[in-house]
Enzyme design. Structure first.
Site, PDB file in Angstrom:
ATOM      1  N   CYS A 163      39.606  28.947  34.579  1.00 29.88           N
ATOM      2  CA  CYS A 163      40.375  27.786  34.099  1.00 29.88           C
ATOM      3  C   CYS A 163      41.259  28.172  32.918  1.00 29.88           C
ATOM      4  O   CYS A 163      42.410  27.718  32.806  1.00 29.88           O
ATOM      5  CB  CYS A 163      39.433  26.661  33.678  1.00 29.88           C
TER       6      CYS A 163
HETATM    7  C1  BEZ Z   1      35.975  29.319  35.792  1.00 28.99           C
HETATM    8  O1  BEZ Z   1      36.934  28.643  35.466  1.00 28.99           O
HETATM    9  O2  BEZ Z   1      35.904  30.501  35.535  1.00 28.99           O
HETATM   10  C2  BEZ Z   1      34.842  28.691  36.554  1.00 28.99           C
HETATM   11  C3  BEZ Z   1      34.561  27.354  36.388  1.00 28.99           C
HETATM   12  C4  BEZ Z   1      33.478  26.784  37.057  1.00 28.99           C
HETATM   13  C5  BEZ Z   1      32.724  27.579  37.912  1.00 28.99           C
HETATM   14  C6  BEZ Z   1      33.044  28.920  38.081  1.00 28.99           C
HETATM   15  C7  BEZ Z   1      34.105  29.486  37.395  1.00 28.99           C
END
Ligand code: BEZ
Length: 211
Positions: free
Chosen positions: A45
């Site tokens: 994210c």
């Molecule tokens: C991420 O943004 O890295 C992420 C968010 C939720 C679950 C897995 C990865």
């Protein structure tokens, strides 16, 4: 029921990093890219929000406003924005909705319970100036999105709205397009003065209008 192509995009009131908004008022006459991400302070994210911040001039050039969403609280959004600025070489320059009570994610079907009961998936909604939903994408949490692809789909939507054409697989701005099957050869002669190449009667390729 999930929001589908051609639906009127649901309006809403939300708290964002740029203050409270009523979605339709904020959208005005622009195209909108509304996208959700699963969780603050997570690696994928963080890179996505940095990528969108860097591409903001490209969205603006197309009359597109971008707005992100997660179900985390607004204070976390502000703290996370610091991390994005520090690590991504770009500061958050568009609003991020704090959808703690899941009002917006419920309206748009951004929580997919069999993927996660609590987190939003990586949804994308492209909404036109008439507030119609024109494109949706859904990615899982583990796969970061390609925002150049989202710009490409906006280019296609805007081009195909103003000319009777469709864009083929992997089309990029300036490349040949396809004459819509609804256009007769007779009509095509007037609309496409540069002519076309018919690989099949239903597959007529022509230079991109206006390029
Ligand atoms: C991420 O943004 O890295 C992420 C968010 C939720 C679950 C897995 C990865």
């Amino acid at each position: 029921m999930a929001v589908q192509l051609g639906d009127l995009a649901p309006d809403f009131v939300a708290q964002t990093t740029e203050g409270p908004i009523r979605f339709y008022d904020w959208a005005g006459e622009s195209w909108i890219v509304l996208f959700s991400h699963p969780k603050n302070f997570t690696p994928v994210c963080t890179t996505e929000l940095g990528a969108v911040a860097k591409l903001k001039p490209e969205f603006e050039r197309r009359n597109v406003k971008v707005i992100g969403l997660s179900v985390d609280p607004i204070d976390d959004h502000h703290r996370w924005a610091e991390d994005i600025r520090e690590t991504q070489g770009a500061a958050l320059n568009f609003p991020l909705i704090a959808d703690q009570d899941r009002t917006v994610s419920s309206l748009y079907g951004m929580v997919h319970p069999n993927a996660s009961d609590t987190l939003t998936v990586r949804s994308v909604f492209v909404i036109d100036p008439n507030k119609r939903v024109r494109l949706t994408l859904t990615y899982p949490a583990s796969t970061g999105r390609n925002f150049a692809e989202i710009l490409r789909t906006v280019d296609s939507l805007q081009l195909t709205d103003s000319h009777s054409v469709a864009t083929p697989a992997d089309w990029q701005q300036g490349a040949d397009v396809i004459i819509a099957p609804s256009v007769s050869d007779e009509e095509a002669k007037a609309r496409f003065p540069k002519g076309w190449h018919a690989l099949k009667p239903y597959l007529r390729v022509t230079p991109q209008p206006g390029s």
